[in-house]
Design a protein around this motif. Structure first.
Motif, PDB file in Angstrom:
ATOM      1  N   ALA A 220       0.837  -1.202   0.000  1.00  0.00           N
ATOM      2  CA  ALA A 220       0.000   0.000   0.000  1.00  0.00           C
ATOM      3  C   ALA A 220       0.873   1.254   0.000  1.00  0.00           C
ATOM      4  O   ALA A 220       0.565   2.243  -0.658  1.00  0.00           O
ATOM      5  N   LYS A 221       1.986   1.197   0.708  1.00  0.00           N
ATOM      6  CA  LYS A 221       2.823   2.375   0.851  1.00  0.00           C
ATOM      7  C   LYS A 221       3.694   2.650  -0.384  1.00  0.00           C
ATOM      8  O   LYS A 221       3.853   3.795  -0.796  1.00  0.00           O
ATOM      9  N   THR A 222       4.248   1.587  -0.979  1.00  0.00           N
ATOM     10  CA  THR A 222       5.244   1.793  -2.038  1.00  0.00           C
ATOM     11  C   THR A 222       4.710   1.440  -3.427  1.00  0.00           C
ATOM     12  O   THR A 222       5.350   1.768  -4.414  1.00  0.00           O
ATOM     13  N   GLY A 223       3.598   0.727  -3.476  1.00  0.00           N
ATOM     14  CA  GLY A 223       3.097   0.266  -4.771  1.00  0.00           C
ATOM     15  C   GLY A 223       3.803  -0.982  -5.273  1.00  0.00           C
ATOM     16  O   GLY A 223       3.529  -1.460  -6.364  1.00  0.00           O
ATOM     17  N   ARG A 224       4.734  -1.530  -4.471  1.00  0.00           N
ATOM     18  CA  ARG A 224       5.483  -2.729  -4.887  1.00  0.00           C
ATOM     19  C   ARG A 224       5.409  -3.790  -3.789  1.00  0.00           C
ATOM     20  O   ARG A 224       5.457  -3.461  -2.603  1.00  0.00           O
ATOM     21  N   PRO A 225       5.343  -5.064  -4.179  1.00  0.00           N
ATOM     22  CA  PRO A 225       5.420  -6.115  -3.155  1.00  0.00           C
ATOM     23  C   PRO A 225       6.862  -6.274  -2.675  1.00  0.00           C
ATOM     24  O   PRO A 225       7.797  -5.997  -3.427  1.00  0.00           O
ATOM     25  N   ALA A 226       7.041  -6.711  -1.451  1.00  0.00           N
ATOM     26  CA  ALA A 226       8.386  -6.951  -0.919  1.00  0.00           C
ATOM     27  C   ALA A 226       8.530  -8.417  -0.537  1.00  0.00           C
ATOM     28  O   ALA A 226       7.539  -9.124  -0.346  1.00  0.00           O
ATOM     29  N   GLY A 227       9.779  -8.865  -0.429  1.00  0.00           N
ATOM     30  CA  GLY A 227      10.052 -10.176   0.149  1.00  0.00           C
ATOM     31  C   GLY A 227      10.441 -10.000   1.615  1.00  0.00           C
ATOM     32  O   GLY A 227      10.626  -8.877   2.093  1.00  0.00           O
ATOM     33  N   PHE A 228      10.550 -11.101   2.338  1.00  0.00           N
ATOM     34  CA  PHE A 228      10.978 -11.053   3.744  1.00  0.00           C
ATOM     35  C   PHE A 228      12.336 -11.731   3.906  1.00  0.00           C
ATOM     36  O   PHE A 228      12.560 -12.805   3.331  1.00  0.00           O
ATOM     37  N   GLY A 248      -1.766 -16.217  -0.485  1.00  0.00           N
ATOM     38  CA  GLY A 248      -2.019 -15.177  -1.479  1.00  0.00           C
ATOM     39  C   GLY A 248      -1.611 -13.775  -1.050  1.00  0.00           C
ATOM     40  O   GLY A 248      -1.909 -12.809  -1.750  1.00  0.00           O
ATOM     41  N   PHE A 249      -0.943 -13.635   0.082  1.00  0.00           N
ATOM     42  CA  PHE A 249      -0.488 -12.298   0.477  1.00  0.00           C
ATOM     43  C   PHE A 249       0.681 -11.878  -0.420  1.00  0.00           C
ATOM     44  O   PHE A 249       1.442 -12.734  -0.898  1.00  0.00           O
ATOM     45  N   PRO A 250       0.829 -10.556  -0.659  1.00  0.00           N
ATOM     46  CA  PRO A 250       1.802 -10.074  -1.648  1.00  0.00           C
ATOM     47  C   PRO A 250       3.246 -10.141  -1.142  1.00  0.00           C
ATOM     48  O   PRO A 250       3.827  -9.140  -0.742  1.00  0.00           O
ATOM     49  N   ILE A 251       3.801 -11.327  -1.155  1.00  0.00           N
ATOM     50  CA  ILE A 251       5.166 -11.572  -0.667  1.00  0.00           C
ATOM     51  C   ILE A 251       5.985 -12.066  -1.854  1.00  0.00           C
ATOM     52  O   ILE A 251       5.720 -13.141  -2.392  1.00  0.00           O
ATOM     53  N   SER A 252       6.976 -11.270  -2.282  1.00  0.00           N
ATOM     54  CA  SER A 252       7.653 -11.588  -3.537  1.00  0.00           C
ATOM     55  C   SER A 252       8.680 -12.713  -3.396  1.00  0.00           C
ATOM     56  O   SER A 252       9.073 -13.318  -4.383  1.00  0.00           O
ATOM     57  N   GLY A 253       9.095 -12.994  -2.191  1.00  0.00           N
ATOM     58  CA  GLY A 253      10.049 -14.081  -1.996  1.00  0.00           C
ATOM     59  C   GLY A 253      10.422 -14.158  -0.520  1.00  0.00           C
ATOM     60  O   GLY A 253      10.028 -13.296   0.271  1.00  0.00           O
ATOM     61  N   VAL A 254      11.133 -15.204  -0.150  1.00  0.00           N
ATOM     62  CA  VAL A 254      11.577 -15.344   1.236  1.00  0.00           C
ATOM     63  C   VAL A 254      13.057 -15.687   1.233  1.00  0.00           C
ATOM     64  O   VAL A 254      13.497 -16.576   0.488  1.00  0.00           O
ATOM     65  N   MET A 255      13.825 -14.930   2.002  1.00  0.00           N
ATOM     66  CA  MET A 255      15.248 -15.205   2.166  1.00  0.00           C
ATOM     67  C   MET A 255      15.459 -15.747   3.579  1.00  0.00           C
ATOM     68  O   MET A 255      15.097 -15.091   4.560  1.00  0.00           O
ATOM     69  N   LEU A 256      15.986 -16.952   3.668  1.00  0.00           N
ATOM     70  CA  LEU A 256      16.273 -17.529   4.973  1.00  0.00           C
ATOM     71  C   LEU A 256      17.688 -17.107   5.367  1.00  0.00           C
ATOM     72  O   LEU A 256      18.658 -17.507   4.718  1.00  0.00           O
ATOM     73  N   ALA A 257      17.799 -16.292   6.405  1.00  0.00           N
ATOM     74  CA  ALA A 257      19.110 -15.858   6.872  1.00  0.00           C
ATOM     75  C   ALA A 257      19.518 -16.794   8.004  1.00  0.00           C
ATOM     76  O   ALA A 257      18.814 -16.915   9.001  1.00  0.00           O
ATOM     77  N   ALA A 258      20.620 -17.489   7.808  1.00  0.00           N
ATOM     78  CA  ALA A 258      21.088 -18.438   8.822  1.00  0.00           C
ATOM     79  C   ALA A 258      22.400 -17.941   9.424  1.00  0.00           C
ATOM     80  O   ALA A 258      23.076 -17.089   8.842  1.00  0.00           O
ATOM     81  N   ASN A 259      22.760 -18.469  10.578  1.00  0.00           N
ATOM     82  CA  ASN A 259      24.097 -18.227  11.117  1.00  0.00           C
ATOM     83  C   ASN A 259      25.018 -19.320  10.553  1.00  0.00           C
ATOM     84  O   ASN A 259      24.770 -19.839   9.469  1.00  0.00           O
ATOM     85  N   ALA A 260      26.053 -19.694  11.280  1.00  0.00           N
ATOM     86  CA  ALA A 260      27.003 -20.670  10.742  1.00  0.00           C
ATOM     87  C   ALA A 260      26.410 -22.086  10.632  1.00  0.00           C
ATOM     88  O   ALA A 260      27.060 -22.995  10.115  1.00  0.00           O
ATOM     89  N   ASN A 261      25.189 -22.270  11.114  1.00  0.00           N
ATOM     90  CA  ASN A 261      24.510 -23.562  10.937  1.00  0.00           C
ATOM     91  C   ASN A 261      23.906 -23.587   9.529  1.00  0.00           C
ATOM     92  O   ASN A 261      22.934 -22.897   9.247  1.00  0.00           O
ATOM     93  N   ARG A 262      24.506 -24.394   8.653  1.00  0.00           N
ATOM     94  CA  ARG A 262      24.310 -24.226   7.212  1.00  0.00           C
ATOM     95  C   ARG A 262      23.404 -25.271   6.570  1.00  0.00           C
ATOM     96  O   ARG A 262      23.390 -25.399   5.348  1.00  0.00           O
ATOM     97  N   ALA A 263      22.646 -26.025   7.341  1.00  0.00           N
ATOM     98  CA  ALA A 263      21.899 -27.140   6.740  1.00  0.00           C
ATOM     99  C   ALA A 263      21.000 -26.684   5.586  1.00  0.00           C
ATOM    100  O   ALA A 263      20.993 -27.302   4.518  1.00  0.00           O
ATOM    101  N   VAL A 264      20.264 -25.599   5.782  1.00  0.00           N
ATOM    102  CA  VAL A 264      19.318 -25.159   4.756  1.00  0.00           C
ATOM    103  C   VAL A 264      20.040 -24.535   3.570  1.00  0.00           C
ATOM    104  O   VAL A 264      19.683 -24.772   2.406  1.00  0.00           O
ATOM    105  N   THR A 265      21.055 -23.732   3.873  1.00  0.00           N
ATOM    106  CA  THR A 265      21.838 -23.110   2.806  1.00  0.00           C
ATOM    107  C   THR A 265      22.443 -24.184   1.909  1.00  0.00           C
ATOM    108  O   THR A 265      22.422 -24.088   0.685  1.00  0.00           O
TER     109      THR A 265
END
Ligand SMILES: *Cc1c(COP(=O)(O)O)cnc(C)c1O
Length: 406
Positions: A220-228, A248-265
């Motif tokens: 609503a504020k920027t006119g663009r969807p954002a990711g988290f 269906g919420f306007p979420i353009s992508g998800v970035m998983l930020a991990a620490n040195a535990n790298r299983a998902v990365t």
């Protein structure tokens, strides 16, 4: 049914519960300016249809989500979602408070025991949420000497129906004791156990709501969807973001930020899933080598190509966490967990919302020397710090705990 899934925590086949479907249309007619409790009620209603808690949903949402969750713009293409304004200053207050409201309504009969092992933030949020509720006992196990002083205070300050045990062992010992209790007839029969960690769907569903609201507000504020960009450990908070997207919420992508535990990365890189031994880091609430909610991620994206289209992962070292905190990006002080997301955001083009999972004052021994200043303690946390502590020290065995509990 939601109530049954919440009370059981694990399905009879040993797997985790996931929603059967994601009803579309949840976002229709909303723009993010509505009260969060109102959005929660609208979005969660289909998940509780026909459930014995359905009639209570409105009140559950209003009571659980009674603190601010601000979204603040940091620059033209970046915002921060502050999830740390609840009683224990970390995002786990949202799920724990929702679960507590549900459990205290759903369960007639003799008293129940919420048994929880914690490496830091979960136990405090659960203790705060269930404190003084009639018919519910809380037992918190934490590894002696391995949580921060302020985290320990949040586990031990409650008294009344909350008992904290300082276990001579590590977090894995505490978790093992909880698992053993859940499969032990004495505990099941006499204590009627309920689990309060993020395998419980009663904690995850309400976490979708702040993603829903923030995504609508940003659009609503920027006119663009954002990711988290989500600081991730056991992947509960990330699954909630993925579920909100699926709704269906306007979420353009998800970035998983991990620490040195790298299983998902590593999984996103190689395409084959394999857990790693846990590594201790500055972001201790994300120290998970084998995230239990990975099962839910794989359920949502059985094919790695689909996952890669919508989800990225980035692993951040302790040295980078320190650098990021010390840099005071946007003039702000971040906790070590949030710092992983701030760092991960730096390499991303486009619009992103950084998820701030805890208040930096909870980790003052790490943060203050790096920024060269005191971090102001929020009032709710201050109130907890000034209470007396009660903890009982025990060895890492279930029999000794049982002896102290009876
Ligand atoms: C628990 C926690 C995390 C990790 O969340 P998951 O749902 O386990 O991925 C991140 N930051 C903070 C401050 C936490 O307490």
């Amino acid at each position: 049914m939601f109530s049954e899934a919440m009370e059981r925590s694990l399905a009879p086949d040993g797997g985790l519960y996931v929603p059967e479907k994601f009803p579309q249309g949840a976002a229709a007619g909303l723009n993010g300016s509505e009260a969060i409790a109102e959005i929660a009620e609208r979005v969660l209603k289909p998940f509780l249809a026909g459930d014995r808690l359905a009639a209570d949903l409105s009140e559950v949402c209003r009571r659980a989500l009674n603190f601010p969750i601000p979204l603040e713009q940091l620059d033209e293409q970046t915002a921060v979602l502050e999830l740390f304004h609840g009683p224990t200053a970390a995002f786990k207050d949202v799920g724990a408070r929702f679960l507590a409201e549900c459990v205290s309504r759903a369960v007639p009969g003799p008293s129940r025991t919420v048994l929880v092992a914690t490496s830091g933030d979960t136990g405090g949020a659960v203790a705060a949420a269930f404190h003084s509720r009639p018919g519910i006992e809380v037992v918190v196990l934490y590894p002696k000497g391995k949580v921060s002083e302020r985290q320990e205070k949040q586990l031990t300050c409650w008294g009344d129906n909350v008992r904290a045990f300082s276990v001579r062992g590590d977090f894995d010992d505490c978790q093992r004791m909880v698992k053993e209790a859940f499969s032990d007839p004495w505990w099941q029969e006499h204590k009627r156990l309920i689990s309060a960690n993020s395998i419980n769907i009663g904690r995850l569903l309400p976490q979708m709501i702040y993603y829903a609201q923030a995504s609508l507000s940003y659009l609503a504020k920027t006119g663009r969807p954002a990711g988290f960009v989500v600081p991730s450990g056991n992947l509960g908070n990330s699954v909630a973001a993925l579920w909100a997207r699926k709704l269906g919420f306007p979420i353009s992508g998800v970035m998983l930020a991990a620490n040195a535990n790298r299983a998902v990365t590593e999984y996103l890189r190689s395409g084959s899933w394999k857990p790693f031994p846990t590594v201790a880091t500055l972001a201790n609430a994300m120290d998970v080598g084998n995230p239990s909610n990975m099962e839910r991620v794989l359920n949502l994206y059985p094919a790695i190509e689909d996952l890669r289209r919508e989800v990225r992962a980035f692993s951040v070292s302790d040295a980078e966490i320190r650098e990021t905190i010390a840099a005071r990006r946007w003039g702000r002080v971040f906790c070590p967990h949030t710092a992983t997301a701030v760092r991960a955001r730096e390499g991303l083009p486009g619009d992103w919302i950084v998820v701030a999972t805890a208040h930096p004052a909870k980790f003052e021994t790490i943060v203050e020397p790096l920024v060269g200043a005191k971090v102001e303690v929020p009032p709710a946390l201050q109130a907890i710090l000034s209470k007396p502590s009660h903890a009982v020290e025990i060895g890492a065995g279930l029999a000794e705990l049982q002896g102290k509990i009876k």
